[in-house]
Design a protein around this motif. Sequence first.
Motif, PDB file in Angstrom:
ATOM      1  N   ARG A  32      67.760  27.279  46.943  1.00 56.30           N
ATOM      2  CA  ARG A  32      69.146  26.886  47.219  1.00 56.30           C
ATOM      3  C   ARG A  32      69.609  27.422  48.576  1.00 56.30           C
ATOM      4  O   ARG A  32      70.270  26.720  49.344  1.00 56.30           O
ATOM      5  N   ASP A  33      69.254  28.668  48.864  1.00 54.47           N
ATOM      6  CA  ASP A  33      69.651  29.262  50.144  1.00 54.47           C
ATOM      7  C   ASP A  33      69.030  28.517  51.327  1.00 54.47           C
ATOM      8  O   ASP A  33      69.589  28.512  52.426  1.00 54.47           O
ATOM      9  N   GLY A  35      68.765  25.417  51.481  1.00 59.26           N
ATOM     10  CA  GLY A  35      69.440  24.128  51.583  1.00 59.26           C
ATOM     11  C   GLY A  35      68.622  22.954  51.079  1.00 59.26           C
ATOM     12  O   GLY A  35      68.926  21.797  51.415  1.00 59.26           O
ATOM     13  N   LEU A  37      68.348  21.710  48.084  1.00 59.79           N
ATOM     14  CA  LEU A  37      68.939  20.921  47.002  1.00 59.79           C
ATOM     15  C   LEU A  37      70.100  20.056  47.489  1.00 59.79           C
ATOM     16  O   LEU A  37      70.717  19.347  46.706  1.00 59.79           O
ATOM     17  N   ARG A  38      70.371  20.129  48.790  1.00 60.56           N
ATOM     18  CA  ARG A  38      71.494  19.383  49.349  1.00 60.56           C
ATOM     19  C   ARG A  38      71.148  17.899  49.469  1.00 60.56           C
ATOM     20  O   ARG A  38      70.114  17.532  50.024  1.00 60.56           O
ATOM     21  N   ARG A  39      72.011  17.035  48.930  1.00 64.61           N
ATOM     22  CA  ARG A  39      71.799  15.589  49.060  1.00 64.61           C
ATOM     23  C   ARG A  39      72.192  15.125  50.452  1.00 64.61           C
ATOM     24  O   ARG A  39      73.038  15.716  51.103  1.00 64.61           O
ATOM     25  N   HIS A  40      71.569  14.018  50.875  1.00 62.17           N
ATOM     26  CA  HIS A  40      71.848  13.430  52.183  1.00 62.17           C
ATOM     27  C   HIS A  40      72.169  11.952  51.971  1.00 62.17           C
ATOM     28  O   HIS A  40      71.267  11.100  52.007  1.00 62.17           O
ATOM     29  N   GLN A  96      68.994  12.476  42.717  1.00 62.29           N
ATOM     30  CA  GLN A  96      68.501  12.964  44.004  1.00 62.29           C
ATOM     31  C   GLN A  96      69.208  12.315  45.188  1.00 62.29           C
ATOM     32  O   GLN A  96      69.183  12.860  46.293  1.00 62.29           O
ATOM     33  N   THR A  99      75.696  12.747  45.321  1.00 63.90           N
ATOM     34  CA  THR A  99      76.368  13.718  44.454  1.00 63.90           C
ATOM     35  C   THR A  99      77.128  13.007  43.344  1.00 63.90           C
ATOM     36  O   THR A  99      77.359  13.585  42.282  1.00 63.90           O
ATOM     37  N   MET A 303      66.103  17.673  43.372  1.00 64.61           N
ATOM     38  CA  MET A 303      65.807  17.893  44.790  1.00 64.61           C
ATOM     39  C   MET A 303      65.418  16.575  45.465  1.00 64.61           C
ATOM     40  O   MET A 303      64.541  15.854  44.988  1.00 64.61           O
TER      41      MET A 303
END
Length: 363
Positions: A32-33, A35, A37-40, A96, A99, A303
């Motif tokens: 997570r740190d 990044g 898991l961040r969606r684009h 994935q 959000t 992810m």
Amino acid sequence: MSLPTTEQSFEPEKARPARAASDYTVLSRRVRDAGLLRRHPMRSVLRLAGTALLTASGWALFVLVGDSWWQLLVAVVLAFAFTQCGFRGHEAGHRQLFTSRRACDWTGLVFGDLLIGLGFGWWLDKHNRHHAHPNQIDRDPDVGTGALVFIPGDAAGRRGIRAWWTRHQAGFFFPLLLLEGWNLHVASARALRHRHTGAPTPAAVEATLLLLHAAGYLTALALVLSPVKLVVFIVLQQGLFGLYMGASFAPNHKGMPMPSAEDKPDFLRSQVLTSRNVRGGPLTAFLLGGLNYQIEHHLFPSMPTNALPRARVLVREHCETLGLPYTETGLLDSYRQALNHLHAVGNDAPVLAAPQESPVTFP
């Protein structure tokens, strides 16, 4: 180096180390740190647009070629496009892409039900159960006994033609995948009929989308092709679609350890020890829809696919720190392991799991 059998003794739940639950927490925090898991959303839109364009181009080529045997090449193109649509549906099912849950659900319905005739709701329910209990006997629907037997000991009670079939099931595996496309269509319709579906929308909506797909698919073929070419086209296109789809999922778990219902592995070990990665670069990831990073995908289902290669570095390093076997092999070797498992189970012989650096246990 010895090979661990899939029929093995697992430590009971009470023997699980107190720190086992925190092992995943530590890894999850690192991921997570970073990044990962961040969606684009914009990347997702472009990915979806590319797959939609591929599918539309396939149908445009179909119309341009007309009533010709060259349509057999178009059938190959559309089989490839259908499977890529299936991968987009898989990504949507795991949230994935966006959000927004609603955006992912409708993406799955469009790329699954409408474009390829695969019931998104039925698949989502089945696939979630697989992720919750991968390769676990009596709990993972993907290893249930049917035309093929995956569970050691289940072949013993078969007699006559069923016993003969099971003894030779390894040789039938890839030919059977030619029927997988039809199996997906039938299972989707059956689930709607019996309302055994986890569809994110009313069953009537999903049924309508499936009917629209079937009507559009058959109408297009009937308007362009003569009857004989139509039948051959359907057999080839649906057969290759099933083969490609099945061959993309086959390397992931088949031939890996199978915990029983009595085993209580913690989340990290239940996902890592039952999954297998396939080596390869961007081309392999594209052709397999990112499923070649199966370990990372099972640990972090939401992810985005493009983050899986970077997650692999963190996951492999974490597994090495814990002394946890991390299985990764080539595509052909993954098929060899899966077929060896089918052969051993079908002949009621000792089943060997994939080579590991240390014995596999499920604490």
